[in-house]
Design a protein around this motif. Structure first.
Motif, PDB file in Angstrom:
ATOM      1  N   THR A  20      44.235  58.091  30.929  1.00  0.00           N
ATOM      2  CA  THR A  20      43.361  56.974  30.570  1.00  0.00           C
ATOM      3  C   THR A  20      43.775  55.713  31.313  1.00  0.00           C
ATOM      4  OG1 THR A  20      42.905  57.889  28.388  1.00  0.00           O
ATOM      5  CG2 THR A  20      42.574  55.518  28.653  1.00  0.00           C
ATOM      6  N   PHE A  21      45.075  55.446  31.355  1.00  0.00           N
ATOM      7  CA  PHE A  21      45.584  54.275  32.072  1.00  0.00           C
ATOM      8  C   PHE A  21      45.187  54.347  33.540  1.00  0.00           C
ATOM      9  CE2 PHE A  21      48.687  52.007  34.611  1.00  0.00           C
ATOM     10  CZ  PHE A  21      48.787  50.790  33.955  1.00  0.00           C
ATOM     11  N   ASP A  22      45.424  55.496  34.160  1.00  0.00           N
ATOM     12  CA  ASP A  22      45.108  55.659  35.586  1.00  0.00           C
ATOM     13  C   ASP A  22      43.632  55.386  35.857  1.00  0.00           C
ATOM     14  OD1 ASP A  22      47.745  56.457  35.738  1.00  0.00           O
ATOM     15  OD2 ASP A  22      47.298  58.534  36.301  1.00  0.00           O
ATOM     16  N   GLU A  23      42.774  55.990  35.045  1.00  0.00           N
ATOM     17  CA  GLU A  23      41.335  55.813  35.236  1.00  0.00           C
ATOM     18  C   GLU A  23      40.922  54.358  35.078  1.00  0.00           C
ATOM     19  OE1 GLU A  23      39.672  58.502  32.375  1.00  0.00           O
ATOM     20  OE2 GLU A  23      40.103  60.275  33.596  1.00  0.00           O
ATOM     21  N   ARG A  24      41.421  53.713  34.040  1.00  0.00           N
ATOM     22  CA  ARG A  24      41.057  52.315  33.787  1.00  0.00           C
ATOM     23  C   ARG A  24      41.635  51.401  34.862  1.00  0.00           C
ATOM     24  NH1 ARG A  24      40.327  51.248  27.458  1.00  0.00           N
ATOM     25  NH2 ARG A  24      39.444  49.364  28.343  1.00  0.00           N
ATOM     26  N   LEU A  25      42.835  51.716  35.341  1.00  0.00           N
ATOM     27  CA  LEU A  25      43.445  50.914  36.397  1.00  0.00           C
ATOM     28  C   LEU A  25      42.604  50.986  37.668  1.00  0.00           C
ATOM     29  CD1 LEU A  25      45.756  49.153  37.478  1.00  0.00           C
ATOM     30  CD2 LEU A  25      46.957  51.281  38.058  1.00  0.00           C
ATOM     31  N   ILE A  26      42.163  52.167  38.042  1.00  0.00           N
ATOM     32  CA  ILE A  26      41.341  52.321  39.246  1.00  0.00           C
ATOM     33  C   ILE A  26      40.054  51.510  39.117  1.00  0.00           C
ATOM     34  CG2 ILE A  26      39.998  53.958  40.643  1.00  0.00           C
ATOM     35  CD1 ILE A  26      43.003  54.215  41.078  1.00  0.00           C
ATOM     36  N   VAL A  27      39.397  51.609  37.978  1.00  0.00           N
ATOM     37  CA  VAL A  27      38.159  50.852  37.754  1.00  0.00           C
ATOM     38  C   VAL A  27      38.443  49.351  37.851  1.00  0.00           C
ATOM     39  CG1 VAL A  27      36.415  50.247  36.012  1.00  0.00           C
ATOM     40  CG2 VAL A  27      37.025  52.648  36.407  1.00  0.00           C
ATOM     41  N   ALA A  28      39.516  48.899  37.211  1.00  0.00           N
ATOM     42  CA  ALA A  28      39.859  47.469  37.227  1.00  0.00           C
ATOM     43  C   ALA A  28      40.229  47.003  38.634  1.00  0.00           C
ATOM     44  CB  ALA A  28      41.001  47.193  36.253  1.00  0.00           C
ATOM     45  N   LEU A  29      40.955  47.828  39.379  1.00  0.00           N
ATOM     46  CA  LEU A  29      41.325  47.458  40.749  1.00  0.00           C
ATOM     47  C   LEU A  29      40.096  47.363  41.643  1.00  0.00           C
ATOM     48  CD1 LEU A  29      44.571  49.571  41.229  1.00  0.00           C
ATOM     49  CD2 LEU A  29      44.405  47.066  41.207  1.00  0.00           C
ATOM     50  N   ARG A  30      39.167  48.288  41.484  1.00  0.00           N
ATOM     51  CA  ARG A  30      37.936  48.236  42.294  1.00  0.00           C
ATOM     52  C   ARG A  30      37.129  46.983  41.969  1.00  0.00           C
ATOM     53  NH1 ARG A  30      36.704  54.638  41.839  1.00  0.00           N
ATOM     54  NH2 ARG A  30      37.981  55.238  43.622  1.00  0.00           N
ATOM     55  N   ALA A  31      37.046  46.645  40.687  1.00  0.00           N
ATOM     56  CA  ALA A  31      36.318  45.431  40.299  1.00  0.00           C
ATOM     57  C   ALA A  31      37.014  44.195  40.851  1.00  0.00           C
ATOM     58  CB  ALA A  31      36.207  45.343  38.772  1.00  0.00           C
ATOM     59  N   CYS A  32      38.329  44.182  40.787  1.00  0.00           N
ATOM     60  CA  CYS A  32      39.094  43.040  41.303  1.00  0.00           C
ATOM     61  C   CYS A  32      38.938  42.943  42.823  1.00  0.00           C
ATOM     62  CB  CYS A  32      40.564  43.180  40.913  1.00  0.00           C
ATOM     63  SG  CYS A  32      41.585  41.782  41.377  1.00  0.00           S
ATOM     64  N   ALA A  33      39.003  44.066  43.503  1.00  0.00           N
ATOM     65  CA  ALA A  33      38.838  44.072  44.965  1.00  0.00           C
ATOM     66  C   ALA A  33      37.460  43.548  45.365  1.00  0.00           C
ATOM     67  CB  ALA A  33      39.052  45.476  45.513  1.00  0.00           C
ATOM     68  N   ALA A  34      36.490  43.720  44.468  1.00  0.00           N
ATOM     69  CA  ALA A  34      35.130  43.245  44.728  1.00  0.00           C
ATOM     70  C   ALA A  34      34.938  41.782  44.323  1.00  0.00           C
ATOM     71  CB  ALA A  34      34.123  44.123  43.989  1.00  0.00           C
ATOM     72  N   GLY A  35      35.990  41.157  43.804  1.00  0.00           N
ATOM     73  CA  GLY A  35      35.913  39.732  43.521  1.00  0.00           C
ATOM     74  C   GLY A  35      36.095  39.304  42.071  1.00  0.00           C
ATOM     75  N   GLN A  36      36.310  40.240  41.163  1.00  0.00           N
ATOM     76  CA  GLN A  36      36.525  39.882  39.757  1.00  0.00           C
ATOM     77  C   GLN A  36      37.999  39.550  39.540  1.00  0.00           C
ATOM     78  OE1 GLN A  36      35.092  42.760  36.938  1.00  0.00           O
ATOM     79  NE2 GLN A  36      36.424  41.994  35.340  1.00  0.00           N
ATOM     80  N   TRP A  37      38.293  38.312  39.213  1.00  0.00           N
ATOM     81  CA  TRP A  37      39.671  37.850  39.036  1.00  0.00           C
ATOM     82  C   TRP A  37      40.157  38.096  37.609  1.00  0.00           C
ATOM     83  CZ3 TRP A  37      42.744  34.751  42.516  1.00  0.00           C
ATOM     84  CH2 TRP A  37      42.193  34.641  43.791  1.00  0.00           C
ATOM     85  N   GLY A  38      41.478  38.091  37.433  1.00  0.00           N
ATOM     86  CA  GLY A  38      42.088  38.159  36.115  1.00  0.00           C
ATOM     87  C   GLY A  38      42.992  39.351  35.901  1.00  0.00           C
ATOM     88  N   LEU A  39      42.922  40.364  36.739  1.00  0.00           N
ATOM     89  CA  LEU A  39      43.760  41.546  36.574  1.00  0.00           C
ATOM     90  C   LEU A  39      45.234  41.212  36.778  1.00  0.00           C
ATOM     91  CD1 LEU A  39      44.036  44.573  36.078  1.00  0.00           C
ATOM     92  CD2 LEU A  39      43.605  44.930  38.527  1.00  0.00           C
ATOM     93  N   PHE A  40      45.507  40.303  37.679  1.00  0.00           N
ATOM     94  CA  PHE A  40      46.892  39.964  38.000  1.00  0.00           C
ATOM     95  C   PHE A  40      47.337  38.637  37.388  1.00  0.00           C
ATOM     96  CE2 PHE A  40      45.360  42.840  41.278  1.00  0.00           C
ATOM     97  CZ  PHE A  40      46.298  43.849  41.168  1.00  0.00           C
ATOM     98  N   GLY A  41      46.547  38.125  36.451  1.00  0.00           N
ATOM     99  CA  GLY A  41      46.944  36.934  35.705  1.00  0.00           C
ATOM    100  C   GLY A  41      46.721  35.625  36.414  1.00  0.00           C
ATOM    101  N   ARG A  42      45.807  35.612  37.363  1.00  0.00           N
ATOM    102  CA  ARG A  42      45.519  34.382  38.099  1.00  0.00           C
ATOM    103  C   ARG A  42      44.041  34.063  37.989  1.00  0.00           C
ATOM    104  NH1 ARG A  42      48.507  36.206  43.617  1.00  0.00           N
ATOM    105  NH2 ARG A  42      50.323  37.036  42.582  1.00  0.00           N
TER     106      ARG A  42
END
Length: 119
Positions: A20-42
């Motif tokens: 579950t963590f892996d799947e959610r991390l991939i989704v979150a990383l793809r969203a962040c790479a596309a411009g959604q901020w907040g995954l890394f606390g900035r």
């Protein structure tokens, strides 16, 4: 329940939580790479400024941190000597906070490339 069955059940639960963590991390990383901020606390507004980050958190980041803490607690209870490697890498990236560190989308792309290279 026998000790072996309990251990097998706990190992299965850990495996499912890690998946579950892996799947959610991939989704979150793809969203962040596309411009959604907040995954890394900035925040995009505070990126690269010396006043630091005000711990801007996306809901995805908050949930990943919660799941990662649960995984690490389970791993400790099961006697694993180390925490979950992907969670450790996420925390490592989140600790970066220098003016010359890359922006979140670039970090997400780098992290995705690392994960895909591990596969």
């Amino acid at each position: 329940m026998s000790r072996e069955k309990r251990r097998a059940k706990e190992e299965h639960e850990l495996s499912e939580l890690q998946r579950t963590f892996d799947e959610r991390l991939i989704v979150a990383l793809r969203a962040c790479a596309a411009g959604q901020w907040g995954l890394f606390g900035r925040s995009a507004a505070g990126a690269g400024r010396s006043f630091g980050r005000a711990r801007f958190e996306s809901k995805e980041a908050t949930e990943l941190l919660r799941i990662g803490d649960e995984i690490d607690a389970m791993r400790t209870a099961l006697g694993y000597p180390e925490g979950y490697p992907l969670y450790a890498r996420l925390r490592s990236y989140r600790r970066r906070n220098k003016d010359d560190d890359p922006a979140e989308p670039r970090i997400a792309k780098q992290f995705l490339a690392e994960i895909q290279g591990d596969s």
